[in-house]
Write an enzyme that holds these catalytic residues in place. Structure first.
Site, PDB file in Angstrom:
ATOM      1  N   GLU A 211     -28.470  35.400  67.931  1.00 53.95           N
ATOM      2  CA  GLU A 211     -29.144  35.951  69.117  1.00 53.95           C
ATOM      3  C   GLU A 211     -29.600  34.761  69.940  1.00 53.95           C
ATOM      4  O   GLU A 211     -30.526  34.047  69.539  1.00 53.95           O
ATOM      5  CB  GLU A 211     -30.360  36.799  68.691  1.00 53.95           C
TER       6      GLU A 211
ATOM      7  N   GLY B  74     -32.441  31.917  68.697  1.00 52.82           N
ATOM      8  CA  GLY B  74     -32.881  30.652  69.290  1.00 52.82           C
ATOM      9  C   GLY B  74     -31.971  30.290  70.448  1.00 52.82           C
ATOM     10  O   GLY B  74     -31.326  31.164  71.039  1.00 52.82           O
TER      11      GLY B  74
ATOM     12  N   GLU C 251     -28.261  43.216  66.254  1.00 57.28           N
ATOM     13  CA  GLU C 251     -29.313  43.554  65.308  1.00 57.28           C
ATOM     14  C   GLU C 251     -29.890  44.896  65.733  1.00 57.28           C
ATOM     15  O   GLU C 251     -29.392  45.538  66.645  1.00 57.28           O
ATOM     16  CB  GLU C 251     -30.354  42.428  65.264  1.00 57.28           C
TER      17      GLU C 251
ATOM     18  N   ASN D  71     -40.995  31.888  70.785  1.00 64.18           N
ATOM     19  CA  ASN D  71     -41.543  32.659  71.921  1.00 64.18           C
ATOM     20  C   ASN D  71     -42.241  33.945  71.509  1.00 64.18           C
ATOM     21  O   ASN D  71     -43.227  34.341  72.125  1.00 64.18           O
ATOM     22  CB  ASN D  71     -40.457  32.918  72.972  1.00 64.18           C
TER      23      ASN D  71
ATOM     24  N   CYS E 263     -36.741  36.066  75.935  1.00 65.11           N
ATOM     25  CA  CYS E 263     -35.296  35.924  76.175  1.00 65.11           C
ATOM     26  C   CYS E 263     -34.784  37.015  77.108  1.00 65.11           C
ATOM     27  O   CYS E 263     -33.728  36.864  77.711  1.00 65.11           O
ATOM     28  CB  CYS E 263     -34.555  35.965  74.847  1.00 65.11           C
TER      29      CYS E 263
END
Ligand code: NAD
Length: 480
Positions: free
Chosen positions: A248, A226, A461, A150, A282
């Protein structure tokens, strides 16, 4: 037709087995390049190169590592137009978005972590007059980075930059659906003088190269972004291997609009939060809860604004809404629109595939779609659609809004729109999510922790969190 190559030990290589897969341009539906479908042989070659390069890289002074990474960031900036066009073609996203968000952030990620590592200090803990402890943070060794389609170069660099800055060698796998900018990036790494083997990029599908990468015994840490199902699979296959994992994953993010919000500003930003990148971020807010006194007014203004979004060829600079990333993904999104209606939802705007004229007549375009009349627990409101589809629902109290917001398995991001400061803080504290934006969305300070709770991931992160993830802490205790 452009043939994408792997980047191993500083060389651009064909895959060992000579296997390629098609790369489709989403806006036209046409195959326009070929991608190596790498396998264990390519991985082995990359692991040997990475192991060989890692010690020297770790022993290279922090200033020198930072200088090489800053040079790479500068080269990305110098090639921003070329990279933005490549990203728009490969992903279907509007070129203006690609330039201002994706490519801008790719160089910003690298520059940020290049600078951050020069400021990364370790802690010490004095035990009164008994001893002093200090913490060493050494690189892990060879690490793996796997990214989705994305935000291709943006998320790829988000992982690679802290891993490299902290002295690791990296084996990275971009999504097979959007491999182009990672390939172009490998050429820029060569131009920047990144030492051979420090970064290796292997292309291919999850089963052919993603799986082997996650289970390779020499790869000691994995940073994965993902889908939640893939994250679960990685957790399963690496169980018992004692790798460090940062996952994530997916989201189903709530947007809470209170009656005392700045109305115009909120409408504009809630539209942006729902539909940027065709809803394929996301962090997009796909469940929109509106306080009842302004529900009807907000609905009208919101739908009107959504109808003004310009759908078009991603390569046109005035396009605001491009193609979905693939035919399969478009079909998934359309199936959710159908499901929403079966579940009793009413489509207020959108709902259809769009056929453009000319170059893009076979592209994967779907209208921005707004649905109302659904309950919180229906599948449309529980499952990640990851496309230009949002639902709107009314609420009556702060407590109800929090219950609705927290009522899914996900917990990645959220946004809250209110002028009541006390309420903003209280709601922010109660929401189960890794990120709460108050009166803004996608405003990112790269020093802040980034990640999700519940099924949206494990670990954080960003900033020091990323540098800590990519290093091993060792406590040294010295007795006085
Ligand atoms: P995906 O899980 O299908 O693929 C992601 C990457 O994993 C790709 O490179 C893929 O080839 C690889 N992969 C697939 N199977 C694998 C396996 N078994 N082992 C190792 N690697 C494997 O996800 P996607 O469809 O590319 O991306 C969309 C998803 O990513 C959405 O769920 C979205 O929410 C999520 N996402 C999350 C964040 C975040 O920061 N939390 C950011 C962007 C996207």
């Amino acid at each position: 037709m452009q043939i994408i190559k792997n980047y191993v030990n500083g060389q651009l290589l064909d895959p060992f087995a000579g296997q390629y897969i098609d790369n489709v341009e989403p806006a036209t539906g046409q195959v326009y390049s070929k991608i190596p479908n790498s396998d264990e042989h390519d991985l082995e070659q990359a692991v040997v190169a990475a192991e060989h390069a890692q010690k020297d890289w770790a022993n290279t002074s922090v200033e020198k590592r930072a200088a090489i990474l800053c040079r790479l960031a500068d080269i990305i900036d110098a090639n921003a137009d070329m990279l933005a066009e490549a990203e728009a073609i490969d992903n279907g996203k509007p070129i203006t978005l690609a330039k201002n968000v994706d490519i801008y952030r790719a160089s910003a990620n690298i520059r940020f972590f290049a600078q951050a590592i020069t400021q990364f200090s370790s802690e010490s803990h004095a035990m009164e007059d008994v001893a002093i402890n200090y913490t060493l943070r050494d690189p892990i060794g060879v690490v793996g980075c796997i990214s989705p389609w994305n935000l291709p170069l943006y998320l790829f660099t988000w992982k690679i930059a802290p891993a490299l800055a902290s002295g690791n060698a990296v084996i990275a796998k971009p999504s097979e659906i959007t491999p182009m900018t990672a390939f172009l990036f490998s050429k820029l790494c060569i131009e920047a003088g990144l030492p051979d083997g420090v970064l290796n990029i292997l292309h291919g599908t999850g089963p052919s190269i993603g799986g082997p990468l996650t289970t390779h015994p020499k790869i000691k840490a994995l940073s994965f972004t993902g889908g939640t199902a893939t994250g679960a699979q990685i957790t399963k296959v690496t169980a018992g291997m004692f790798k460090k994992l940062s996952l994530e994953l997916g989201g189903k993010n709530p947007t809470l609009v209170f009656a005392d919000c700045d109305f115009e500003d909120t409408v504009n930003n809630v539209v942006r939060a729902a539909f940027s990148n065709q809803g394929q971020i996301c962090l997009c807010g796909s469940r929109i809860y509106i306080e009842r006194p302004i529900y009807e007014k907000f609905k009208l203004a919101f739908v009107e604004k959504v109808q003004q979004i310009k759908i078009g060829d991603p390569l046109q600079t005035d396009t605001q809404h491009g193609a979905l990333v693939s035919k399969a993904h478009m079909e998934k999104v359309l199936s959710y629109i159908e499901l929403a209606q079966e579940e009793g939802g009413t489509i207020l705007t959108g709902g259809n595939q769009v056929t453009l004229e000319g170059r893009c007549e076979n592209g994967f375009f779907v209208e921005p779609t707004v649905i109302e009349g659904l309950t919180n627990h229906c599948r449309t409101n529980q499952e990640e659609i990851f496309g230009p589809v949002c639902t709107i629902m009314p609420f009556d109290t702060d407590d109800e809004a929090i219950i609705l917001a927290n009522g899914t398995e996900y917990g990645l991001a959220s946004s809250v729109w209110t002028n009541d400061l006390k309420r903003a803080h209280r709601v922010a504290k109660e929401i189960e999510a890794g990120i709460v934006w108050i009166n803004c969305w996608l405003l990112r300070d790269l020093r802040t922790p980034f990640g999700g709770v519940k099924s949206s991931g494990v670990g954080r992160e960003g900033g020091l969190e990323a540098l800590r993830f990519f290093t091993e802490a060792k406590n040294v205790c010295v007795k006085y």
